[in-house]
Design an enzyme around this catalytic site. Sequence first.
Site, PDB file in Angstrom:
ATOM      1  N   ASP A   1      52.032  48.532  33.237  1.00 50.19           N
ATOM      2  CA  ASP A   1      53.019  49.191  34.625  1.00 50.19           C
ATOM      3  C   ASP A   1      53.558  48.364  35.089  1.00 50.19           C
ATOM      4  OD1 ASP A   1      53.943  51.529  35.127  1.00 50.19           O
ATOM      5  OD2 ASP A   1      51.633  52.751  35.309  1.00 50.19           O
TER       6      ASP A   1
ATOM      7  N   ASP B   1      57.528  58.688  33.225  1.00 50.32           N
ATOM      8  CA  ASP B   1      56.364  60.225  33.306  1.00 50.32           C
ATOM      9  C   ASP B   1      56.775  60.974  32.713  1.00 50.32           C
ATOM     10  OD1 ASP B   1      54.698  57.572  33.873  1.00 50.32           O
ATOM     11  OD2 ASP B   1      53.175  58.747  35.046  1.00 50.32           O
TER      12      ASP B   1
END
Length: 398
Positions: A163, A218
């Site tokens: 991430d 996301d």
Amino acid sequence: MELTSALAWLTTCLLLTLTSSTDPQSLISRRNLLGNGLGSTPPMGWSSWNYFNCKIDEATIKQTADALVSTGLAKLGYKYVNIDDCWAESSRDDKGALVPKRTTFPSGIKVLADYVHSKGLKLGIYSDAGFYTCSKEQPGSLGHEEQDAQTFASWGIDFLKYDNCNNDGSRPTLRYPVMTRALMKTKRPIFFNLCEWGDMHPALWGYTVGNSWRTTNDISDTWESMVSRADQNEVYADFARPGGWNDPDMLEVGNGGMTKNEYIVHFSIWAISKSPLVIGCDVRNISKETMEIIANKEVIAVNQDKLGVQAKKVRMEGDWEVWAGPLTHDRIAVLLLNRGAWLTSITAHWEDIGIAPATTFKARDLWKHKTLKPRFTGNLTDSVEAHACKMFILSPVY
Ligand SMILES: *[C@@H]1O[C@H](CO)[C@@H](O)[C@H](O)[C@H]1NC(C)=O
Ligand SMILES: *[C@@H]1O[C@H](CO)[C@@H](O)[C@H](O)[C@H]1NC(C)=O
């Protein structure tokens, strides 16, 4: 020196001989890839994030591995069991290593990896190219890349989602390759999923760094979120290839925020776009309806087709779209998508798809599991309900 160069020459000849049977397209495109041999087709599996967020523990992971096997999903190719954020203690140990959270992963990750491997599955884990992860509950790997890669390899990890939160402000193109090299150094093939959210167009550089790269922020469990990720991801279609895939994020199918038809659209677009198929619901308690979608073998086969070419939008007319992409054996995958609120008739024209108008095809409906009676020359027209799609494989009739 002489001997070394002679050996190098021999190796080159040998490699050329060995690879000459593969098709030239994949040879060229593989040239620059992260050389871990993984991702020749898009990865398939499950991840804890979309359903569980931070509420994960070792029992949940084990039960999910069990469920992937008992439901038959593992046999269909869903092999990766990926632990997302929140698996580690908030501080490293006195040697600087990441520590599995004692309250939720008391047996440690190695034991979990052994368990998952014993079921014929693979274990994935999560870290971050920053000082701490997005949840802020655990340290990131920035500055600890080699140590963390060694730790993951020693546990038997097979997949790393990496991430982009809480970093030092430097470019992802500087931070991500450090982990690539660290993973390569472990000698363990670990699928490397760049989760840089598409900020710096990772499709343009990701193929030298990882096996897949997020092209979007996301996803959430709504129609709008899903189709907008599909749109953003489609722009980069030319950059997907065996060994490196565009990733519009994990699946929301089964989480309850969309209708069945909308989830069919979600799964169909992800499949035809050669996206990773990473289930994001609770597979321990999966409904028949969800299984009908994610266990559709014919749609999965489009995703896993060896040619590895991502489909594109070939026509847009108001609320409807035609997506198409080539498959092996001169076949073509076609998606008729209705984004509007009313039933509509959609036509896929051969000239939009890039095939000769006089060619005749038979069409297999991948959701009805039926080969249509008529043969099609020049176009294929079908009616499509609101927020729904039809998906076909066209096979030439010679
Ligand atoms: C299982 O799924 C159903 C919906 O399909 C839900 O109502 C139920 O609460 C779930 N059970 C558990 C234990 O999560
Ligand atoms: C589709 O093709 C047929 C010939 O095969 C033609 O008669 C028809 O007009 C075409 N339809 C559209 C909408 O282009």
